[in-house]
Design a protein around this motif. Structure first.
Motif, PDB file in Angstrom:
ATOM      1  N   TYR A 138      24.978  -9.527   3.769  1.00 38.12           N
ATOM      2  CA  TYR A 138      24.211  -8.501   3.077  1.00 38.12           C
ATOM      3  C   TYR A 138      22.807  -9.020   2.775  1.00 38.12           C
ATOM      4  N   ALA A 139      21.810  -8.363   3.337  1.00 37.08           N
ATOM      5  CA  ALA A 139      20.419  -8.693   3.036  1.00 37.08           C
ATOM      6  C   ALA A 139      19.984  -7.925   1.791  1.00 37.08           C
ATOM      7  N   HIS A 140      18.972  -8.438   1.129  1.00 31.52           N
ATOM      8  CA  HIS A 140      18.430  -7.795  -0.072  1.00 31.52           C
ATOM      9  C   HIS A 140      17.442  -6.721   0.389  1.00 31.52           C
ATOM     10  N   VAL A 141      18.002  -5.582   0.837  1.00 31.09           N
ATOM     11  CA  VAL A 141      17.162  -4.535   1.424  1.00 31.09           C
ATOM     12  C   VAL A 141      16.194  -3.964   0.401  1.00 31.09           C
ATOM     13  N   SER A 142      16.654  -3.759  -0.818  1.00 26.32           N
ATOM     14  CA  SER A 142      15.776  -3.182  -1.833  1.00 26.32           C
ATOM     15  C   SER A 142      14.585  -4.104  -2.114  1.00 26.32           C
ATOM     16  N   GLY A 143      14.837  -5.406  -2.141  1.00 24.91           N
ATOM     17  CA  GLY A 143      13.738  -6.344  -2.356  1.00 24.91           C
ATOM     18  C   GLY A 143      12.735  -6.312  -1.217  1.00 24.91           C
ATOM     19  N   ILE A 144      13.243  -6.247   0.018  1.00 25.59           N
ATOM     20  CA  ILE A 144      12.351  -6.190   1.180  1.00 25.59           C
ATOM     21  C   ILE A 144      11.489  -4.929   1.135  1.00 25.59           C
ATOM     22  N   LEU A 145      12.096  -3.806   0.788  1.00 22.41           N
ATOM     23  CA  LEU A 145      11.343  -2.554   0.702  1.00 22.41           C
ATOM     24  C   LEU A 145      10.305  -2.612  -0.418  1.00 22.41           C
ATOM     25  N   GLN A 146      10.655  -3.262  -1.525  1.00 25.99           N
ATOM     26  CA  GLN A 146       9.678  -3.414  -2.603  1.00 25.99           C
ATOM     27  C   GLN A 146       8.502  -4.284  -2.156  1.00 25.99           C
ATOM     28  N   GLY A 147       8.815  -5.359  -1.406  1.00 26.38           N
ATOM     29  CA  GLY A 147       7.749  -6.211  -0.898  1.00 26.38           C
ATOM     30  C   GLY A 147       6.816  -5.457   0.031  1.00 26.38           C
ATOM     31  N   LEU A 148       7.393  -4.666   0.940  1.00 26.86           N
ATOM     32  CA  LEU A 148       6.561  -3.861   1.840  1.00 26.86           C
ATOM     33  C   LEU A 148       5.787  -2.804   1.061  1.00 26.86           C
ATOM     34  N   GLY A 149       6.407  -2.261   0.006  1.00 24.25           N
ATOM     35  CA  GLY A 149       5.696  -1.317  -0.849  1.00 24.25           C
ATOM     36  C   GLY A 149       4.505  -1.959  -1.533  1.00 24.25           C
ATOM     37  N   GLY A 150       4.658  -3.239  -1.920  1.00 21.74           N
ATOM     38  CA  GLY A 150       3.538  -3.961  -2.513  1.00 21.74           C
ATOM     39  C   GLY A 150       2.388  -4.104  -1.538  1.00 21.74           C
ATOM     40  N   LEU A 151       2.705  -4.337  -0.250  1.00 23.15           N
ATOM     41  CA  LEU A 151       1.646  -4.423   0.761  1.00 23.15           C
ATOM     42  C   LEU A 151       0.930  -3.086   0.915  1.00 23.15           C
ATOM     43  N   ILE A 152       1.686  -1.997   0.847  1.00 24.77           N
ATOM     44  CA  ILE A 152       1.069  -0.670   0.949  1.00 24.77           C
ATOM     45  C   ILE A 152       0.137  -0.415  -0.233  1.00 24.77           C
ATOM     46  N   LEU A 153       0.565  -0.828  -1.427  1.00 26.37           N
ATOM     47  CA  LEU A 153      -0.287  -0.664  -2.609  1.00 26.37           C
ATOM     48  C   LEU A 153      -1.582  -1.470  -2.469  1.00 26.37           C
ATOM     49  N   VAL A 154      -1.481  -2.646  -1.854  1.00 30.04           N
ATOM     50  CA  VAL A 154      -2.680  -3.459  -1.606  1.00 30.04           C
ATOM     51  C   VAL A 154      -3.648  -2.698  -0.707  1.00 30.04           C
ATOM     52  N   LEU A 155      -3.124  -2.079   0.353  1.00 33.20           N
ATOM     53  CA  LEU A 155      -3.981  -1.319   1.262  1.00 33.20           C
ATOM     54  C   LEU A 155      -4.614  -0.121   0.553  1.00 33.20           C
ATOM     55  N   VAL A 156      -3.849   0.538  -0.307  1.00 29.56           N
ATOM     56  CA  VAL A 156      -4.383   1.684  -1.052  1.00 29.56           C
ATOM     57  C   VAL A 156      -5.484   1.233  -2.005  1.00 29.56           C
ATOM     58  N   ALA A 157      -5.245   0.126  -2.714  1.00 30.49           N
ATOM     59  CA  ALA A 157      -6.255  -0.388  -3.648  1.00 30.49           C
ATOM     60  C   ALA A 157      -7.532  -0.778  -2.910  1.00 30.49           C
ATOM     61  N   ALA A 158      -7.392  -1.419  -1.743  1.00 28.46           N
ATOM     62  CA  ALA A 158      -8.564  -1.805  -0.965  1.00 28.46           C
ATOM     63  C   ALA A 158      -9.318  -0.576  -0.464  1.00 28.46           C
ATOM     64  N   ALA A 159      -8.571   0.467  -0.060  1.00 25.52           N
ATOM     65  CA  ALA A 159      -9.215   1.699   0.410  1.00 25.52           C
ATOM     66  C   ALA A 159      -9.972   2.386  -0.720  1.00 25.52           C
TER      67      ALA A 159
END
Length: 289
Positions: A138-159
């Motif tokens: 079992y992988a920590h899918v929720s954690g991975i999705l949160q990490g990718l969500g953090g990257l998306i927030l970084v892109l939004v903040a930069a934009a």
């Protein structure tokens, strides 16, 4: 001479920002981080240890990331030598030694920044990798999705910063990436901190590598410099400490790189870097600018 520290800091800051703020550097860093974070979703082999595949691949990616950043920074130095930008800088009361060393320190800072960012991704990828039990993996899918969500927030903040404050999108996003990743690392309970010792060993190798590239690019085109620097990297991994500069085996089952190994790498790194700096100083003084 009293202004030398200030000039050195100015050159360091400018060199680091120009290297990290390049769109190619941002895309490279984002690809490395995102690829490392999603690797646990496709991990079907544990190699006798949970998270080993993600950790080993992440550290190898960190080494290659630093190599490419070093070559990119050296290419920027080569451009200043060819287009005459350095000539304008050296017409001011600025010695060649300070100009060269300031730019090199900026490259060291950019490579260290890349290692810091990728290191956080490696820590998270290992912690979120599949944990094997009698009932399955079992992988920590929720954690991975949160990490990718953090990257998306970084892109939004930069934009948003680019839209309303006219800030550089690539530079802003690059600087925010480690903030997002280390925020998850701090609150993650199952972190293998021994990975940081391996990042330190990799960083010592990249310190020599970056210096070598900067010395070579004074006379050689960037393509030739990249080729011989890659040969230097291969030699360092095969003959000059190999497993010590990419110490994957030391990290097995929660381990870390022994202190005596790191202490053994320090004098080698210091002597090689000092020798390369001496060659760089001579090469730059011989070259007509």
């Amino acid at each position: 001479m009293q202004d030398s520290p200030r000039k050195l800091w100015t050159l360091l800051w400018f060199s680091a920002i120009e290297t990290l703020g390049h769109p190619a550097s941002f895309l490279l860093l984002l690809s490395a981080v995102a690829g490392t974070l999603v690797l646990p979703l496709f991990q079907f082999q544990r190699f006798s240890e949970d998270g080993r595949l993600a950790r080993d691949c992440g550290l190898a990616t960190a080494l290659m990331l630093g190599f490419i950043l070093a070559i990119g920074a050296a290419g920027r130095l080569r451009n200043t030598l060819q287009n005459g930008t350095c000539t304008l800088a050296l017409t001011k009361p600025l010695s060649r030694e300070i100009w060269f060393f300031g730019n090199l320190c900026g490259a060291w800072a950019a490579v260290a920044f890349g290692l810091c960012t990728q290191g956080a991704a490696v820590l998270l990828a290992e912690a979120w990798s599949p944990q094997y039990h009698t009932t399955g993996a079992y992988a920590h899918v929720s954690g991975i999705l949160q990490g990718l969500g953090g990257l998306i927030l970084v892109l939004v903040a930069a934009a948003l910063n680019n839209r309303f404050r006219n800030g550089r999108f690539a530079l802003t996003a690059t600087l925010l990436l480690p903030v997002s990743l280390w925020g998850f690392v701090i609150v993650q309970p199952a972190i293998h901190w021994g990975v940081l010792s391996a990042l330190l060993a990799i960083g010592l190798n990249l310190l020599q590598l970056t210096t070598f590239a900067y010395v070579a690019v004074v006379w050689l085109p960037i393509g030739v410099t990249a080729g011989i620097t890659a040969c230097w990297l291969i030699i360092s991994l095969l003959f000059l400490g190999g497993a010590a500069f990419l110490p994957l085996d030391f990290l097995a089952r929660g381990g870390s790189v022994p202190l005596y190994t790191l202490l053994g790498l320090l004098p080698q790194t210091f002597c090689v870097t000092l020798l390369l700096l001496w060659f760089g100083r001579i090469s730059l003084n011989w070259r007509e600018i």
